[in-house]
Each structure stands twice: as structure tokens, then as C-alpha cells.
Design an enzyme around this catalytic site. Structure first.
Site, PDB file in Angstrom:
ATOM      1  N   ARG A   7       0.823  -1.223   0.000  1.00 39.02           N
ATOM      2  CA  ARG A   7       0.000   0.000   0.000  1.00 39.02           C
ATOM      3  C   ARG A   7       0.852   1.266   0.000  1.00 39.02           C
ATOM      4  O   ARG A   7       0.446   2.300  -0.509  1.00 39.02           O
ATOM      5  CB  ARG A   7      -0.964   0.023   1.184  1.00 39.02           C
ATOM      6  N   SER A  34      -5.216   5.753   5.196  1.00 35.37           N
ATOM      7  CA  SER A  34      -4.905   4.322   5.210  1.00 35.37           C
ATOM      8  C   SER A  34      -4.397   3.822   3.860  1.00 35.37           C
ATOM      9  O   SER A  34      -3.512   2.992   3.784  1.00 35.37           O
ATOM     10  CB  SER A  34      -6.153   3.514   5.587  1.00 35.37           C
ATOM     11  N   GLU A  55     -18.694   4.397  -1.413  1.00 32.23           N
ATOM     12  CA  GLU A  55     -17.889   3.776  -2.468  1.00 32.23           C
ATOM     13  C   GLU A  55     -18.633   3.715  -3.794  1.00 32.23           C
ATOM     14  O   GLU A  55     -18.035   3.824  -4.868  1.00 32.23           O
ATOM     15  CB  GLU A  55     -17.450   2.372  -2.045  1.00 32.23           C
ATOM     16  N   ASP A 114      -8.689  -6.179  12.496  1.00 30.04           N
ATOM     17  CA  ASP A 114     -10.014  -5.662  12.123  1.00 30.04           C
ATOM     18  C   ASP A 114     -11.018  -6.791  11.881  1.00 30.04           C
ATOM     19  O   ASP A 114     -12.230  -6.573  11.921  1.00 30.04           O
ATOM     20  CB  ASP A 114      -9.935  -4.780  10.876  1.00 30.04           C
TER      21      ASP A 114
END
Lengths: 311, 273
Positions: A7, A34, A55, A114
Site C-alpha cells: 500500500r 490508510s 464507495e 479488524d
């Protein structure tokens, strides 16, 4: 061994893309910190669009932007980009071959704590099934960065799957990404390990272990799942006659399926699939989860030896 | 053009569109007449009077854009594009047939003049946001018009997109609600109430105007008024009649998605001649 998350490559690549292409626009859905697209937002605020936690709206907006000649990069977590927004991606962007790149982060189970709602085990399967969609799963930071930059020159939608977990570096800054090219990282005659994402470095570790037992494994970073590099895949299978696939994804519809489809039609070959066995994820540390779901180099070694009946 | 002549001109265009809509759907044997007919006057005013566009140069970058978010009403858009000269009129009679460019819902890659593929409800407003944002980004003065349906307003993405447009003050964007009151399963008020729709859009930060969606001069005036808006997007709630123009189709739920029989087609065409 130095590690970096794929990422991180997103924000870095976007900065370079922003300089090079005045028509690159970046969209995010309240996850810019993030996904690391915040770097682009700070450098090119007029070409960054914050869409909020929406989204579907983001993908529709990207489609509209693309009709005017923009190259759009959309960021989110892989679960939301490929599933909450799926129908927008399919019906507007992919259907009309619009120039929108999907580079969602936090793919796979190594998001970790998560838990299952934020993990993806089926995103590759979904994206691979959509006509016009190209699918890339980089093996490290450098491959991710090169791929994100390279696809700006490719007309139409591309899905590049990125992760949150820092993983070992395999390539360097000179690496040139070519869509549809698999990379042979290690030569061997006994078994081929086809891998993607973080399982490429696990595949290399597995090959080193196997070598100690006299088994020479070929390791191939498949990186582009669609279009698939059938020449390299069939060439290696024709040599080793034994194939193990390894992916941080369900064994349904991902790399294992893609390789099985290719081999069974052209060169039926004994194979094993290392991947998530049709299950949802759990909370835990990435290492705990990789072990729990059988995604370690030891799992690859075990499958390879089983296959070769050398266990 | 004086107002009376303009009225006659636009009403005649809308009549031709309605005739084509019935003929196309009748020949196809399936399609959505009700919501095509309810939108005909609005689409006629947009294409034959209000918007800047070039049928001989469909990709002209400065053009105003029209998005038919309620893509199932594409017969009205196809008829309009053909009447404008985007493609030959004969193609209209291939609607929904094998390998026709005119699919049951619009395909931007195959039909000249279609700005975005639609059909999956709710996508058009978000796509319009993208086009309007690009216009702002590039300092262009083109305007984006998007038509949504009242049944379509039940889609969540419509409200996501409505927040976006207001947040970014997209005053180059005009949405038009074809508020004909009916959807496939029945009256909108019974299937899933969307009223008070004017209050809802105002609360979401839009300037809202209302118009009789079958009065061409009122539509034309309202579009001019909408274009004067600064600092917020504009919603025109157009009060319309589903099936407008064909007596036996008006306000009949079944003609949302049902083609007329051959006999019904002939009767309707006679009414529209």
C-alpha cells in the site's frame, strides 16, 4: 530482510503519476490516510476528490470523470471497492471500458485485527470474472509501485490488489512491470510454485527449504492474473510436471483456479492449491492468521512434498 | 423565435418522439413505454432548444451533457438522438434486436451521443457528478443535465451522489426528476414512498424548482432559471404523467415495462399522428 507494505507504493506512485500526467485524478472514500493517497491529496489538492464513506458514489464519479479524458485512480479497502461498489464497477466502468484504475489496499486476511468484515478472500475471483477487467497482484513494494505507474498507459480498468502488511522486498527500483508477464524468480526442475502477493516470498522460502532436501523448485511470481502469462506457466509445468499454487485468497476463483483452468485445458498436470479453504477470516495478528489458514512457507513445502510423494 | 412558435416547434418535436417511441417498442415487442412517454417533453426541450451539442461531432469537448439515469426509458433518448441526426432513423426499428447498437438499455460505446452506459438505476447521478467535477477542474463551462426517475430515487447511491453534488457546490449540474408517480410494482407511494421529495432535495443542499413536465415553455423557462443558480446544484422536480400522449397508456402501471400489442401500437400511432 527489509519489508514494506504494497500500500505504501500507492501514495508514492501517485505522486510520480501526478507530476507526469496532468489528467490523473485520484478519488478516495474516507480512507486516504490508510490507502496512502493522502500524499497525492496534499501535493495535488485540485485533482484529488474525497468522496466520503460512499464507495458506490465514488465509482460512479470516477466513471463520469473518465468520460472526459481523466485517468482515475480509486482507493478504498479491497472489500468495499470490489464488493460494496461492485455493480458500479461492473456496469459503468468495466462494461464501457472506462479508464479507471482500482488500487484498493488492505486486501486478504493480513489486515489482521479488524477481522473478517474488513478482510477479503474472494476479491480476485470477483474481479477476474468481469470482462475488460485486468487483475494484478504485486509481490512486493517495488512491483506494486511499477504496476501502479505502468497501468496509467493502459486504456481501461485495471485492478491492482494491495496489502497493509509490510512484506519482504524481492525487486528493486529498476524493476519494469509489464502487464501480463509472469516473472521466474528461481529455476528448478522438480516442482513449480506459482505464487502471488505475499505468498511469493513464502514460495521463495519454501524453495530454499525444499532444496535442502534435494528438491529443486521453480518459483514464479504470476503477478498478472488476467491476462495470464500462459506461455510461462505451460513452459514451467511442461518441465516440472508438478505444480503448487500459493495465494492469500480463497482457493476458489483466484490464482489456483486460474492455473488449474490453464493447465487442465492445455497440459493436465498434478497440482495442489495453497490458499484459504472456503472460509471467512478472523481477528488476530497477521502471523497468527497466516498460520491458521495454512499460508506459510511450511504449508507450501508440505504440499510440494505430498505432490511429489516425498513426504 | 417567438414563444408561440417555439411552443409549436417543441410540441411537434415531442409528438414525433412519442410516435417513434411507440413504433420502436411495438416493433421490438418489449421495452418501457410509460417512462419514455413521460420524459418526452423534457428531453425534447433539452435537445432541440436548450443544450449546446453537435450531432456531427458527438465528442465535442465543450458540449453540454445529458445523462439518462433511468436508462430503461432509452427509447426517448434514441428517438431524440436519431431526430437530431446522431445516427440514421432506420436504426430505431432495430431496438432490442440481435446485435443492434440500440440495446434494451443504453451503451455509450456503441451509440453516438450516449454519454454514459446506464440501466442499472442510480448510477447516472454519480456519473454526472464526475462530468461536472471534470468541467470545474478544467475550467470549462459546459453543463451537465441528468434525468432520474422517482422509483429510481429509492436507490441509496442517488442520495450518496446528492450529498456529493451539494458538498462540491456543483452549480454546473442540473438534475431533473421525472416524477410520474408509478413504478413496476405499482404507485411509488405504495411501493416505497419517496415524498416529500422537494423537501428531501432541499435538505440535501440543492436548489429545487418544480415544473409541469408536459408544458414545453415552462420547462424551457425553468431550465434557464436553473442555469442561473450559483453555488449549489439544481433539482427540477418535473410533474409528469406516465404514458403521457397515448390515452390508454396514461397512468397505467402495466405500461411501465410492457410493449403494446400490434393493435395497440396502431391505435397509439393514430393518436400521435
Amino acid at each position: 530482510m527489509e519489508k514494506r507494505a504494497t500500500r505504501e507504493a500507492y501514495g508514492e506512485a501517485l505522486l510520480e503519476l501526478g507530476e507526469r500526467y496532468p489528467n490523473v485524478v485520484v478519488l478516495d472514500a474516507d480512507l486516504a490516510k490508510s490507502t496512502t493517497s493522502i500524499k497525492f491529496a496534499e501535493a495535488f489538492p485540485k485533482r484529488f476528490i474525497e468522496c466520503g464513506v460512499a464507495e458506490q458514489s465514488m465509482m460512479g464519479t470516477a466513471a463520469g470523470l473518465a468520460t472526459t479524458g481523466k485517468i482515475c485512480y480509486t482507493g478504498s479497502f479491497a472489500i468495499f471497492a470490489t464488493q460494496r461498489a461492485l455493480e458500479m464497477v461492473r456496469n459503468v466502468i468495466a462494461y464501457s471500458n472506462l479508464n479507471v484504475k482500482f488500487c484498493p489496499t488492505h486486501a486478504g486476511i493480513t489486515v489482521g485485527a479488524d477481522g473478517s468484515s474488513h478482510q477479503t478472500v474472494e476479491d480476485i475471483a470477483i474481479m477476474r470474472a468481469i470482462p475488460n477487467m485486468r487483475v494484478v497482484v504485486p509481490a512486493d513494494y517495488f512491483e506494486a509501485k511499477a504496476a501502479i505507474k505502468a497501468v496509467a498507459e493502459i486504456e481501461g480498468p485495471v485492478f491492482i490488489r494491495l496489502g497493509r502488511l509490510p512484506i519482504p522486498l524481492i525487486f528493486d527500483e529498476h524493476y519494469e512491470f509489464k502487464l501480463g508477464r509472469a516473472i521466474k524468480l528461481r529455476e528448478g526442475n522438480d516442482v513449480t510454485i506459482f505464487a502471488i502477493g505475499l505468498m511469493v516470498s513464502a514460495g521463495l522460502e519454501a524453495a530454499a527449504s525444499l532444496a535442502k532436501e534435494g528438491i529443486e523448485a521453480e518459483v514464479i511470481d504470476v503477478s498478472t492474473l488476467k491476462p495470464l502469462d500462459t506461455e510461462v506457466i505451460l513452459g514451467s509445468a511442461a518441465k516440472t510436471h508438478a505444480v503448487v499454487t500459493a495465494e492469500e485468497h480463497s482457493i476458489i476463483g483466484g490464482l489456483g483456479s486460474a492455473i488449474a483452468e490453464c493447465l487442465s485445458e492445455n497440459l493436465p498436470t498434478a497440482m495442489r492449491r495453497v490458499g484459504i479453504k472456503d472460509r471467512f477470516g478472523l481477528s488476530g495478528t497477521p502471523d497468527e492468521l497466516l498460520k491458521h489458514y495454512g499460508l506459510t512457507s511450511e504449508d507450501i513445502v508440505k504440499e510440494a512434498k505430498d505432490l511429489l510423494q516425498r513426504g | 423565435m417567438d414563444r408561440e412558435k417555439l411552443r409549436q416547434f417543441l410540441e411537434e418535436k415531442a409528438r414525433v418522439l412519442r410516435w417513434d417511441i411507440i413504433k420502436m417498442i411495438g416493433e421490438a415487442g418489449s421495452g418501457h413505454p410509460g417512462g419514455s412517454l413521460s420524459a418526452a417533453d423534457i428531453v425534447a426541450v433539452l435537445y432541440f432548444h436548450h443544450m449546446r451539442h453537435r450531432p456531427d461531432d458527438p465528442k465535442w469537448p465543450e458540449r453540454d451533457r445529458f445523462i439518462l439515469s433511468k436508462g430503461h426509458a432509452c427509447p426517448v433518448l434514441y428517438a431524440t438522438l436519431a431526430e437530431c441526426g446522431y445516427f440514421p432513423r432506420e436504426i430505431l426499428w432495430t431496438l432490442r434486436k440481435f446485435n443492434s447498437i440500440l440495446q434494451g438499455h443504453p451503451d455509450m460505446r456503441r451509440v453516438p451521443g450516449v454519454e454514459i452506459s446506464s440501466g442499472s438505476l442510480g448510477l447516472g447521478l454519480a456519473a454526472a457528478n464526475g462530468m461536472a467535477s471534470a468541467g470545474k477542474m478544467d475550467g470549462k463551462d459546459y453543463r451537465v443535465y441528468v434525468m432520474i426517475g422517482d422509483g429510481e430515487s429509492q436507490e441509496g447511491v442517488v442520495w450518496e451522489a446528492s450529498m456529493f453534488a451539494a458538498h462540491y457546490k456543483l452549480d454546473n449540474l442540473v438534475a431533473i426528476l421525472d416524477n410520474n408517480g408509478l413504478q413496476i410494482d405499482g404507485p411509488v407511494s405504495q411501493v416505497m414512498e419517496i415524498q416529500p421529495v422537494v423537501d428531501k432535495w432541499r435538505a440535501f443542499g440543492w436548489r429545487v424548482l418544480e415544473v409541469d413536465g408536459h408544458n414545453v415553455l415552462d420547462i424551457a423557462d425553468t431550465l434557464v432559471e436553473a442555469d442561473k443558480t450559483r453555488g449549489q446544484p439544481m433539482m427540477i422536480v418535473a410533474h409528469t404523467i406516465k404514458g403521457k400522449g397515448v390515452s390508454f397508456m396514461e397512468n397505467v402501471v402495466d405500461f411501465h415495462g410492457k410493449a403494446p400489442t400490434k393493435e395497440q401500437m396502431e391505435e397509439a400511432l393514430k393518436e400521435l399522428s
